[in-house]
Design an enzyme around this catalytic site. Structure first.
Site, PDB file in Angstrom:
ATOM      1  N   GLY A 283     157.299 -41.087 -32.213  1.00 53.61           N
ATOM      2  CA  GLY A 283     158.510 -40.776 -32.739  1.00 53.61           C
ATOM      3  C   GLY A 283     159.143 -39.367 -32.062  1.00 53.61           C
ATOM      4  O   GLY A 283     160.249 -39.346 -33.084  1.00 53.61           O
ATOM      5  N   GLU A 286     155.434 -32.975 -32.953  1.00 54.44           N
ATOM      6  CA  GLU A 286     155.541 -31.526 -33.493  1.00 54.44           C
ATOM      7  C   GLU A 286     155.311 -29.693 -32.405  1.00 54.44           C
ATOM      8  O   GLU A 286     154.889 -28.649 -33.706  1.00 54.44           O
ATOM      9  CB  GLU A 286     154.974 -31.284 -34.955  1.00 54.44           C
ATOM     10  CG  GLU A 286     153.296 -31.055 -34.246  1.00 54.44           C
ATOM     11  CD  GLU A 286     152.642 -32.224 -33.986  1.00 54.44           C
ATOM     12  OE1 GLU A 286     152.981 -33.730 -33.886  1.00 54.44           O
ATOM     13  OE2 GLU A 286     151.085 -32.450 -33.595  1.00 54.44           O
ATOM     14  N   HIS A 310     157.703 -35.784 -41.793  1.00 58.16           N
ATOM     15  CA  HIS A 310     156.480 -35.683 -41.152  1.00 58.16           C
ATOM     16  C   HIS A 310     156.511 -35.026 -39.754  1.00 58.16           C
ATOM     17  O   HIS A 310     155.371 -33.862 -39.942  1.00 58.16           O
ATOM     18  CB  HIS A 310     155.986 -36.933 -39.872  1.00 58.16           C
ATOM     19  CG  HIS A 310     155.086 -37.293 -39.342  1.00 58.16           C
ATOM     20  ND1 HIS A 310     153.510 -37.406 -40.072  1.00 58.16           N
ATOM     21  CD2 HIS A 310     154.068 -37.233 -38.200  1.00 58.16           C
ATOM     22  CE1 HIS A 310     152.888 -37.989 -39.240  1.00 58.16           C
ATOM     23  NE2 HIS A 310     153.138 -37.198 -38.283  1.00 58.16           N
ATOM     24  N   GLU A 311     157.272 -34.043 -38.636  1.00 62.51           N
ATOM     25  CA  GLU A 311     157.074 -33.400 -37.584  1.00 62.51           C
ATOM     26  C   GLU A 311     157.619 -32.272 -38.577  1.00 62.51           C
ATOM     27  O   GLU A 311     156.505 -30.653 -38.534  1.00 62.51           O
ATOM     28  CB  GLU A 311     158.285 -33.445 -36.780  1.00 62.51           C
ATOM     29  CG  GLU A 311     158.590 -35.114 -36.158  1.00 62.51           C
ATOM     30  CD  GLU A 311     157.168 -35.279 -35.341  1.00 62.51           C
ATOM     31  OE1 GLU A 311     156.114 -34.744 -34.906  1.00 62.51           O
ATOM     32  OE2 GLU A 311     156.988 -36.512 -35.298  1.00 62.51           O
ATOM     33  N   HIS A 314     154.095 -30.841 -39.840  1.00 58.89           N
ATOM     34  CA  HIS A 314     153.411 -30.087 -39.655  1.00 58.89           C
ATOM     35  C   HIS A 314     152.718 -28.880 -39.154  1.00 58.89           C
ATOM     36  O   HIS A 314     152.111 -27.978 -38.438  1.00 58.89           O
ATOM     37  CB  HIS A 314     153.551 -30.865 -37.653  1.00 58.89           C
ATOM     38  CG  HIS A 314     152.838 -32.122 -36.994  1.00 58.89           C
ATOM     39  ND1 HIS A 314     151.012 -32.135 -37.057  1.00 58.89           N
ATOM     40  CD2 HIS A 314     152.823 -33.785 -37.141  1.00 58.89           C
ATOM     41  CE1 HIS A 314     151.090 -33.310 -37.137  1.00 58.89           C
ATOM     42  NE2 HIS A 314     151.559 -34.168 -37.373  1.00 58.89           N
ATOM     43  N   GLU A 333     146.410 -35.863 -38.298  1.00 64.16           N
ATOM     44  CA  GLU A 333     147.595 -36.028 -38.474  1.00 64.16           C
ATOM     45  C   GLU A 333     147.634 -36.752 -39.979  1.00 64.16           C
ATOM     46  O   GLU A 333     148.377 -37.513 -40.181  1.00 64.16           O
ATOM     47  CB  GLU A 333     147.595 -37.444 -38.248  1.00 64.16           C
ATOM     48  CG  GLU A 333     147.542 -36.975 -36.752  1.00 64.16           C
ATOM     49  CD  GLU A 333     149.138 -36.303 -36.148  1.00 64.16           C
ATOM     50  OE1 GLU A 333     150.175 -36.983 -37.191  1.00 64.16           O
ATOM     51  OE2 GLU A 333     150.187 -36.164 -35.004  1.00 64.16           O
ATOM     52  N   ASP A 388     144.168 -40.316 -25.975  1.00 63.63           N
ATOM     53  CA  ASP A 388     145.497 -40.845 -26.372  1.00 63.63           C
ATOM     54  C   ASP A 388     144.303 -42.981 -27.199  1.00 63.63           C
ATOM     55  O   ASP A 388     145.555 -42.634 -27.868  1.00 63.63           O
ATOM     56  CB  ASP A 388     145.952 -41.586 -24.701  1.00 63.63           C
ATOM     57  CG  ASP A 388     146.537 -41.059 -23.999  1.00 63.63           C
ATOM     58  OD1 ASP A 388     147.185 -39.659 -24.881  1.00 63.63           O
ATOM     59  OD2 ASP A 388     147.108 -41.162 -23.361  1.00 63.63           O
ATOM     60  N   TYR A 396     146.207 -41.102 -38.973  1.00 64.97           N
ATOM     61  CA  TYR A 396     147.327 -41.012 -39.933  1.00 64.97           C
ATOM     62  C   TYR A 396     146.843 -41.448 -41.542  1.00 64.97           C
ATOM     63  O   TYR A 396     146.985 -40.877 -42.244  1.00 64.97           O
ATOM     64  CB  TYR A 396     148.020 -41.595 -38.961  1.00 64.97           C
ATOM     65  CG  TYR A 396     148.777 -41.007 -38.581  1.00 64.97           C
ATOM     66  CD1 TYR A 396     150.040 -39.955 -38.141  1.00 64.97           C
ATOM     67  CD2 TYR A 396     147.776 -41.187 -37.296  1.00 64.97           C
ATOM     68  CE1 TYR A 396     150.383 -39.752 -36.877  1.00 64.97           C
ATOM     69  CE2 TYR A 396     148.443 -40.533 -35.948  1.00 64.97           C
ATOM     70  CZ  TYR A 396     149.578 -40.031 -35.356  1.00 64.97           C
ATOM     71  OH  TYR A 396     150.333 -39.489 -34.659  1.00 64.97           O
TER      72      TYR A 396
HETATM   73 ZN   LIG Z   1     151.935 -36.243 -36.447  1.00 66.00          ZN
END
Ligand SMILES: [Zn+2]
Length: 614
Positions: A283, A286, A310-311, A314, A333, A388, A396
């Site tokens: 999405g 950051e 959100h970004e 960060h 997160e 990953d 989150y």
């Molecule tokens: Zn994030």
């Protein structure tokens, strides 16, 4: 120097402290770096971007800070070709020896460089592989403008090593300068001081003066236009979407203001947004000063801009205070999801923030269902599994709920003050879960006794699932949606006036799995869901269409999978398709067409779903 001297005088004592330091540093199982021996606090990059070969080549020059008497520098690489390594000396740059280690499936190859006893700089000449996991190369045909190629990086979590030989652990912080040579006419941007008026000379200089972890080093090159939203915020994007992006993200300056009021100053100077091609696997990312953003949140009604919140968040949680290892990802997160929701509440009110929290909670419940129990622990045990794998809703939303819980127990006023102090106290540092726990005990639990026990904190952080008394976010607006759904299923009309994207998502996600084909067609004909231009609504509808074998949505599904490469939007569709033999066959055909336009990360996730046996 002082440390070396001290070591000679008092070996045993230093040995103990060295051991302690190794233990503190050894927690990042995903890097070969030995920060307790040598650190690289500054990087000078010189890179040429070669679209024909799909490679970056050039040099990475590091400043060395030695801790004690060491003559080896351990770095991380993945698929890099190392051409030469040099050390600075009084005679200038001199070649030195180095060794590449065995290939490790997740970690790549260790690079061990002989750095002698005195050199304070090392220079590595190298080139990247066309398959570098941290880079995506798009042909002109794969861009919107169709005329120029596009290239961008995604370094988090451990992909920086696929385009820079580096001590690739978030425990390290480094500043960097870069010179980037591109084909003329294209613009290069980095997570650094981007100029708004750079000539398209094909020769660009950058500086990132604040120390950042390696995963935040970022680059993109393409045919980019620049338009300002405010004095501090601009959009970089291909021309087809730049005006839409400026309109969609017009609230960004206000987001910065409210976050500063809550959590202290924004410490990164400019905050710009780079809109990537739809193949961007996330999405947003950051990258400091320049968040990388998917175009799939540009819906025309600003309904998906919590991703910008959100970004931006960060810039405090993650970029300012960083997880020391990927086991501690929730420190990045969970805090960021919490701050994101607070920003949305400040700007758009409780109703919307609550809907977004409730949608996140539903996603969390689905992940709690899907994941192995041990993977639902905040401070997850990863071993050397690829990090990953840790990017589920656990760090989150479970992380966010933990902070919501603390806010509820201590009261918002106390908790806000605590959080603001936390960002100040750990600014520009990387911290572990253990360090956070100690800080929490000292600064919150001890100062406000009898509110939350240490056992409860440990349950949140070290136990799987959710504690019994965890917050269960609900939304009044969603209750209204559910009531309407009940009536609609019995044949009444739906009244969707004033429904936002969130209400639609809740409606579609909660339709009964045995909904009839007639009702699917009825919804589609009234609300044209198959052709929704809102990528999230289309996603929810297409997923249901797969489950219900609703054939009229097939063409759109194919088109969706061929044009979007954002993992969160395509992986659940492939996962659903993989459940039946017919659909799996169809999905494999679509994937073979889509593959060249997907990012390496999306390719690997999709392949794990469609070809689980390799
Ligand atoms: Zn994030």
């Amino acid at each position: 120097m002082l440390r070396t001297l001290f070591m000679n005088l008092c070996t045993s004592l230093v040995l103990i402290s060295a051991l302690a330091s190794t233990q503190a540093r050894a927690e990042d199982a995903h890097s070969y770096a030995k920060l307790d021996e040598v650190e690289t606090p500054h990087l000078d990059l010189q890179l040429t971007v070669d679209f024909a070969q799909r490679e970056l080549h050039g040099t990475a020059t590091y400043t060395l800070v030695r801790h004690g008497d060491v003559d080896k520098l351990h770095m991380d690489t993945s698929e890099l070709t190392i051409e030469k390594v040099e050390l600075i000396s009084e005679q200038g740059w001199q070649a030195t020896s180095y060794k590449l280690g065995e290939l490790h499936e997740s970690l790549g190859r260790e690079l061990v460089i002989d750095i002698g006893n005195v050199a304070d700089q090392v220079r590595i000449h190298y080139r990247t592989a066309p398959t570098a996991s941290g880079l995506q190369w798009l042909t002109p045909a794969q861009t919107a403008g169709k005329e120029h190629p596009f290239m961008f990086s995604q370094s988090q979590p451990i992909h920086a090593r696929s385009w820079i030989p580096i001590q690739d652990t978030p425990a390290l912080r480094l500043t960097y300068n870069a010179r980037v040579i591109t084909p003329a006419g294209l613009l290069a941007v980095m997570s650094a001081d981007n100029s708004l008026s750079a000539e398209r000379s094909g020769d660009y200089q950058f500086s990132m003066p604040q120390p950042i972890p390696p995963y935040l080093i970022a680059i993109a090159v393409g045919d980019l236009e620049i338009k300002s939203i405010s004095d501090q915020v601009a959009v970089f994007a291909e021309s087809y979407i730049v005006d839409d992006a400026v309109a969609e993200f017009a609230d960004t300056p206000r987001m910065i203001e409210v976050t500063e009021e809550l959590y202290g100053p924004y410490r990164w100077d400019r905050y710009d947004l780079l809109i990537l091609p739809p193949s961007f696997p996330f999405g947003g990312m950051e990258n400091p000063r320049l968040s990388f953003i998917t175009p799939t949140i540009i819906s025309g009604d600003r309904s998906l801009i919590n991703l910008i919140a959100h970004e931006l968040a960060h810039s405090w949680s993650g970029n300012l205070v960083t997880n020391a290892s990927w086991r501690d990802l929730w420190i990045n997160e969970g805090f960021t999801s919490y701050v994101e929701n607070r920003i949305m509440e400040e700007l758009f009110g409780k109703r919307r923030a609550q809907m977004e929290l409730a949608l996140g909670y539903q996603d969390l419940l689905a992940d709690l269902e899907r994941l192995d129990k041990e993977d639902t622990v905040l401070n997850i045990e990863l071993g050397t599994r690829h990090p990953d794998d840790v990017f589920s809703q656990i760090p989150y939303v479970k992380g966010q709920l933990f902070l919501v819980y603390l806010e509820q127990q201590f009261g918002r006023e106390v908790f806000d003050k605590f959080l603001r102090q936390y960002f100040d106290d750990f600014a520009f540092q990387s911290i572990s879960t253990e360090q956070f726990k100690q800080y929490l005990s000292r600064e919150l639990l001890a100062k406000h006794p009898d509110k939350v026990s240490q056992d409860k904190i440990d349950e949140w952080i070290h136990q799987p699932g959710l504690p019994e008394d965890a917050p269960k976010p609900e939304s009044d607006a969603f209750e209204q949606v559910e009531k309407q759904m009940e009536r609609w299923l019995k044949g009444a009309q739906l009244n969707t006036e004033g429904w936002t994207t969130h209400e639609w998502l809740h409606f579609i996600n909660n339709l009964p799995r045995d909904i009839s084909a007639v009702n699917m067609a009825r919804l589609d004909s009234e609300y044209n869901l198959t052709n929704s231009q809102n990528a999230e609504i289309a996603h929810a509808w297409l997923k249901l269409s797969i489950i219900k074998k609703y054939e009229p949505a097939r063409d759109r599904l194919r088109n969706y999978l061929l044009t979007i490469g954002r993992n969160k939007l395509v992986a659940p569709l492939y996962r659903e398709l993989a459940r039946t033999a017919d659909n799996l066959k169809w999905a494999r055909e679509v994937y073979q067409q889509a593959k060249s336009g997907y990012h390496p990360l999306t390719q690997s996730v999709t392949e794990s779903l469609l070809y689980p046996d390799g």
